[in-house]
Design an enzyme around this catalytic site. Structure first.
Site, PDB file in Angstrom:
ATOM      1  N   ARG A 128      -6.250  16.293   1.159  1.00 61.82           N
ATOM      2  CA  ARG A 128      -4.965  16.995   1.297  1.00 61.82           C
ATOM      3  C   ARG A 128      -4.302  17.090  -0.074  1.00 61.82           C
ATOM      4  NH1 ARG A 128      -4.045  11.489   2.572  1.00 61.82           N
ATOM      5  NH2 ARG A 128      -2.681  10.612   0.976  1.00 61.82           N
ATOM      6  N   HIS A 144       0.806  -1.227   0.000  1.00 59.78           N
ATOM      7  CA  HIS A 144       0.000   0.000   0.000  1.00 59.78           C
ATOM      8  C   HIS A 144       0.838   1.276   0.000  1.00 59.78           C
ATOM      9  CE1 HIS A 144      -3.523  -2.421   0.272  1.00 59.78           C
ATOM     10  NE2 HIS A 144      -3.074  -3.007   1.346  1.00 59.78           N
TER      11      HIS A 144
HETATM   12  C1  MV4 Z   1     -10.374  -2.789  -2.632  1.00 62.53           C
HETATM   13  C2  MV4 Z   1      -9.703  -3.771  -3.398  1.00 62.53           C
HETATM   14  C3  MV4 Z   1     -10.469  -4.737  -4.012  1.00 62.53           C
HETATM   15  N1  MV4 Z   1     -11.799  -4.734  -3.850  1.00 62.53           N
HETATM   16  N2  MV4 Z   1     -11.708  -2.831  -2.515  1.00 62.53           N
HETATM   17  C4  MV4 Z   1      -6.531  -0.663  -0.841  1.00 62.53           C
HETATM   18  C5  MV4 Z   1      -6.373   0.757  -0.436  1.00 62.53           C
HETATM   19  C6  MV4 Z   1      -7.745   1.286  -0.299  1.00 62.53           C
HETATM   20  N3  MV4 Z   1      -7.804   2.677  -0.584  1.00 62.53           N
HETATM   21  C7  MV4 Z   1      -8.562   0.476  -1.211  1.00 62.53           C
HETATM   22  N4  MV4 Z   1      -7.807  -0.724  -1.441  1.00 62.53           N
HETATM   23  C8  MV4 Z   1      -8.376  -1.758  -2.097  1.00 62.53           C
HETATM   24  N5  MV4 Z   1      -9.710  -1.817  -2.017  1.00 62.53           N
HETATM   25  C9  MV4 Z   1     -12.406  -3.797  -3.106  1.00 62.53           C
HETATM   26  N6  MV4 Z   1     -13.717  -3.833  -2.952  1.00 62.53           N
HETATM   27  C10 MV4 Z   1      -8.322  -3.714  -3.507  1.00 62.53           C
HETATM   28  C11 MV4 Z   1      -7.643  -2.709  -2.840  1.00 62.53           C
HETATM   29  C12 MV4 Z   1      -6.221  -2.762  -2.996  1.00 62.53           C
HETATM   30  C13 MV4 Z   1      -5.501  -1.737  -3.579  1.00 62.53           C
HETATM   31  C14 MV4 Z   1      -6.117  -0.584  -4.034  1.00 62.53           C
HETATM   32  C15 MV4 Z   1      -5.390   0.423  -4.603  1.00 62.53           C
HETATM   33  C16 MV4 Z   1      -4.030   0.282  -4.752  1.00 62.53           C
HETATM   34  C17 MV4 Z   1      -3.395  -0.846  -4.306  1.00 62.53           C
HETATM   35  C18 MV4 Z   1      -4.106  -1.858  -3.714  1.00 62.53           C
HETATM   36  C19 MV4 Z   1      -3.440  -2.990  -3.281  1.00 62.53           C
HETATM   37  C20 MV4 Z   1      -4.149  -3.984  -2.703  1.00 62.53           C
HETATM   38  C21 MV4 Z   1      -5.535  -3.869  -2.539  1.00 62.53           C
END
Ligand code: MV4
Length: 498
Positions: A296, A239
């Site tokens: 931000r 992340h």
């Molecule tokens: C998710 C997802 C898959 N499905 N939601 C991680 C950070 C947060 N802002 C949202 N994230 C995620 N939400 C659903 N319903 C996968 C992620 C996620 C991810 C998102 C953005 C960038 C990198 C990521 C790495 C792993 C999981």
């Protein structure tokens, strides 16, 4: 909204972002105040400021995070406004409120907007009424296993349990099938309680292989909201973003407009003011879903500045003074392509372990289309107390290909000695076929990166390099690149450097 000229600005931050904010302030004729911890006494941002005040010992909790001390400095030095940068108190509603009470302008949104967007459930609730697409899932917090099971069966597994107070990937848990649900739910709730002091969790359909695409928005106090296009930040590990680019390689003008307008709707749902970022997931079918809004200025804002020609900090300050946005949506256009890499003092060959130490050599790259936002100089020691980011390297080009080529050149020209950095990882990424084609998602690091590719000791890599070399010698062009993706980038890189 009353207009008030800002004559003196305090930057409640450190490092590269403190310097970056002060540079814009100076260009606007605004005098600058730095606050610094004992660990940052000799940092460039402290020297750059017109005035500087030590606010305590190195640990952030005793310096950069102490609201009372910051307010006191504002009083003592007759500061008009505070820019919070990113991290630290930038999304802290109580800080904004304390400043307001003291008659000091907070360069950012209202405490209300920060509060709503800081609670992921409240955020979803707020944007829903504005027709913004959401991932299927629970309406609010899940009350128990029975409700969780009912929702999970409706949206079908795999599902994701998220903490309402989380964000940025904290407090998330994937559940693949029914038998795992009970234990996962119990753990998610107790983890959320321990980590955030709030055990509220909610459920969403798990989006497989998503891309992280975020839209920059800018709003004034007169009700005008514009989108400044998107940034793609799918190259992440744990992340933590490492490579960002603007625009995304996969959006069509039509999809860009729809996502931009959705982002504007998100901003309007909380009467947003200032610079904000609306984060979306884009699935494999190019459906997009609202995830969260960051209230931000973000680390990666320079790529947006490069493609729009705008100075986001200046805009933030003008908006905080009560000025109208100096453009309408139809005035904005994308010029070329920009990429940012984050140079962390971390060892990519060793699981990105922080490698803090002294910068025995430090020479940033220069030249056309290159921007370096940093806060260190040769000979300085990277403090252990804060984020280990040394610098951001940004390149701009007329095309994505040119921006990538410039980035490769700039990385090769970047001389850093004394600590391991993420530069070799970023060089690997630039050379990787999946990145070059724009065919990557948030699993890029997991799917394509192994530490061995950096040291040349991996036999698979060596073989692939040899195979590609043979292909080039035989005069084959494009199709030679269609070998297994894992081997592509680094091999080409090594080849070129021989
Ligand atoms: C998710 C997802 C898959 N499905 N939601 C991680 C950070 C947060 N802002 C949202 N994230 C995620 N939400 C659903 N319903 C996968 C992620 C996620 C991810 C998102 C953005 C960038 C990198 C990521 C790495 C792993 C999981």
């Amino acid at each position: 909204m009353a207009k008030k000229k800002i004559k003196k600005l305090l930057v409640a931050n450190r490092g590269e972002i403190a310097l970056r904010v002060m540079r814009s302030a100076r260009e606007m004729g605004i005098s600058t105040v730095a606050v610094y911890s004992e660990a940052d006494r000799h940092a460039p941002f402290v020297r750059f400021a017109d005035e500087a005040v030590c606010i305590g010992p190195a640990p952030s909790k005793e310096s950069y995070l102490v609201i009372d001390k910051l307010v006191q400095v504002c009083m003592d030095l007759q500061v008009d406004a505070v820019h919070p940068g990113y991290g630290f108190l930038s999304e802290n509603g109580a800080f904004a409120q304390a400043l307001e009470k003291a008659g000091v302008i907070f360069v950012g949104p209202t405490p209300h907007a920060m509060k709503v967007m800081g609670d992921k459930l409240a955020a979803k609730e707020a944007v829903k009424a504005f027709g913004v697409p959401l991932v299927p899932g629970t309406e609010g917090a899940v009350s128990g296993l029975e409700e969780a099971m009912k929702v999970a069966r409706t949206i079908t597994f795999p599902i994701l349990i998220k903490a309402a107070a989380g964000g940025g990937g904290k407090g998330m848990r994937v559940v693949n099938a029914e038998p795992e649900l009970k234990e996962s739910l119990e753990r998610a709730i107790s983890e959320a309680q321990n980590a955030f002091g709030d055990g509220s969790v909610f459920i969403e359909k798990y989006v497989a292989g998503p891309r992280h695409i975020e839209v920059q928005v800018m709003a004034d106090t007169h009700g005008n909201v514009c989108y400044l296009f998107e940034r793609e930040c799918s190259v992440q590990r744990r992340h933590q973003k490492v490579v960002e680019e603007a625009p995304s390689a996969v959006l069509t003008p039509e999809l860009r407009k729809r996502m931009g307008e959705a982002a504007v709707a998100v901003a309007k749902s909380v009467d947003y003011v200032g610079a904000g970022t609306v984060e979306f997931l884009l699935d494999e079918q190019r459906n997009f879903y609202f995830m969260e809004m960051n209230t931000r200025l973000q680390v990666e804002h320079p790529v947006t500045e490069m493609i729009t020609g705008l100075d986001l900090v200046k805009l933030q300050i003008r908006v905080a003074e009560g000025e109208k946005l100096p453009f309408a949506q139809s005035d904005l256009a994308i010029n070329g392509h920009a990429i940012e890499i984050r140079v962390y003092a971390e060892d990519p060959a060793n699981n990105f372990l922080p490698d803090i130490g002294t910068l025995t050599t430090y020479r940033p790259p220069q030249g056309p289309g290159v921007r370096v936002d940093d806060g260190f100089e040769e000979g300085m020691t990277i403090p252990i107390h804060y984020d280990p980011m040394i610098a951001k390297l940004i390149t701009h080009g007329a095309t994505r290909e040119e921006a990538i080529a410039r980035m490769e050149r700039a990385i090769d020209d970047y001389a850093i000695g004394g600590v391991e950095t993420t530069l070799p990882f970023c060089r690997f990424t630039m050379g990787h076929e999946a990145f070059r084609k724009g065919a990557y998602d948030t699993h890029f690091v997991r799917d394509h990166f192994r530490p061995e590719v950096l040291d040349g000791s991996d036999p698979v890599e060596e073989q692939a390099a040899a195979a590609i070399a043979a292909g080039i010698l035989e005069g084959r062009s494009g199709p030679a690149m269609a070998a297994p993706a894992v081997a592509q980038g680094p091999s080409l890189w090594k080849l070129r450097r021989r």
